[in-house]
Design an enzyme around this catalytic site. Structure first.
Site, short mmCIF file in Angstrom:
data_model
loop_
_atom_site.label_atom_id
_atom_site.label_comp_id
_atom_site.label_asym_id
_atom_site.label_seq_id
_atom_site.Cartn_x
_atom_site.Cartn_y
_atom_site.Cartn_z
N GLU A 55 2.17 -20.90 54.92
CA GLU A 55 2.52 -21.67 53.73
C GLU A 55 1.39 -21.48 52.72
O GLU A 55 0.22 -21.42 53.09
CB GLU A 55 2.62 -23.17 54.00
CG GLU A 55 3.70 -23.62 54.92
CD GLU A 55 3.63 -25.13 55.18
OE1 GLU A 55 3.08 -25.86 54.32
OE2 GLU A 55 4.10 -25.55 56.24
N GLU A 113 0.29 -26.16 61.43
CA GLU A 113 -0.91 -26.90 61.02
C GLU A 113 -1.47 -27.71 62.19
O GLU A 113 -1.84 -28.89 62.04
CB GLU A 113 -0.62 -27.79 59.80
CG GLU A 113 -0.17 -26.97 58.59
CD GLU A 113 0.26 -27.81 57.39
OE1 GLU A 113 0.08 -29.05 57.41
OE2 GLU A 113 0.78 -27.22 56.43
#
Length: 317
Positions: A259, A167
């Site tokens: 994810e 991320e």
């Protein structure tokens, strides 16, 4: 071909499999971060199957956890994650499944509580990319510590889907707090050190951000991925998200959902030929309850002809 010219034969076999399966099947994945792995038990109870890919967490293996200045939630999370590498070894040696690692990296110096979050550390990633700084020295020290763990898998010829600095487009983790260009430099520092110094030729390098700005380069990336958390029980093929992700490079790369909070709509993924190679449901309530994905949908996903579950996974190493 893997980005690392010295990649092991096992890495090459997995990369070939990922390339061939994308658009023809979807690898099921589940993240776990505790020793009891409730997520796997839940999936098996509901579907009678197991995912082909299991995710593991290295947060408790961070060298700089501030136990004295951490809250109860942090301490419990660290404690539950300890010794999970034993489960990782069982997964690859006995279950013969694919494996991926994430690392919620407690800041190399400074910080308190969950110091992988920016709000809990004053560690400056923009200084960490400059050789000679205290921050850089600490960065390398932590990298070397984790490299020793990864070498054990290398020595057993186990290929790992390695997803560092996840991320990176966000500012919530210290490695993204100073912007995507700093995150890019961090990734390249790790790639160079792990490849040329530690010779971790068992790693498949997974970049985890949908931003074109900050992309570290095709020569150091095997797989491009992103993390997504749609609303509860909203299952789609994620076509717009896929099309956005592939804009970060003109080169055709394996794509993945690093994810996700809910299962993709596997029928739509199959019907539209969207080449996600895998998805990985996140841990705890995302993967061990019906809050985000109902039992009916989970069962249907795992029994869909397009789904690659552990029992359908070919022997790759």
């Amino acid at each position: 071909m893997p980005c690392n010219p010295n990649a092991s034969e096992e890495v090459k076999a997995v990369m070939t499999f990922l390339s061939e399966v994308a658009g023809k099947g979807l690898i099921t994945g589940q993240h776990t971060q505790t020793r009891d792995q409730k997520e796997l038990g839940y999936i098996q109870e509901v579907t009678g199957k197991l995912p082909a890919l299991c995710g593991f967490e290295l947060l408790s293996y961070s060298p700089n956890i501030n136990y004295e200045d951490s809250g109860e939630e942090c301490l419990v999370e660290v404690e539950e994650n300890k010794n999970t590498l034993e489960k990782a070894w069982d997964w690859v040696l006995n279950q013969k499944g694919l494996i991926t690692f994430a690392w919620h990296w407690f800041s190399p110096i400074g910080g308190r509580d969950k110091s992988f979050y920016t709000e809990f550390t004053d560690y400056d990633a923009s200084q960490a990319v400059i050789e000679g700084t205290v921050e850089h020295q600490a960065l390398i020290s932590d990298m070397d510590h984790i490299a020793e763990i990864l070498k054990e898998f290398r020595d057993k010829r186990i290929p790992l889907l390695w997803r560092p600095f996840h991320e990176a487009e966000g500012t919530w983790f210290w490695w993204g707090a100073k912007g995507p260009d700093v995150a890019r430099k961090l990734y390249r520092i790790m790639y160079e050190r792990y490849t040329n110094v530690h010779h971790l030729d068992n790693l498949i390098w997974v970049w985890n951000s949908p931003l074109k700005e900050g992309y570290p380069g095709d020569e150091v990336v095997d797989v491009i991925s992103r993390d997504l958390y749609p609303p509860k029980r909203k299952h789609t093929a994620l076509k717009p998200e896929y099309e956005e992700l592939i804009q970060i490079t003109p080169v055709s790369k394996v794509t993945a959902l690093g994810e996700i909070g809910v299962t993709p709509n596997i029928s739509e993924v199959a019907a539209n030929g969207i080449p996600w190679a895998w998805y990985m449901i996140w841990s705890k309530e995302y993967g061990s309850t019906d809050v985000w994905t109902s039992e009916k949908v989970l069962y249907a996903t795992y029994h869909h002809e397009y789904a690659i579950t552990l029992d359908k996974l070919p022997r790759l190493y």
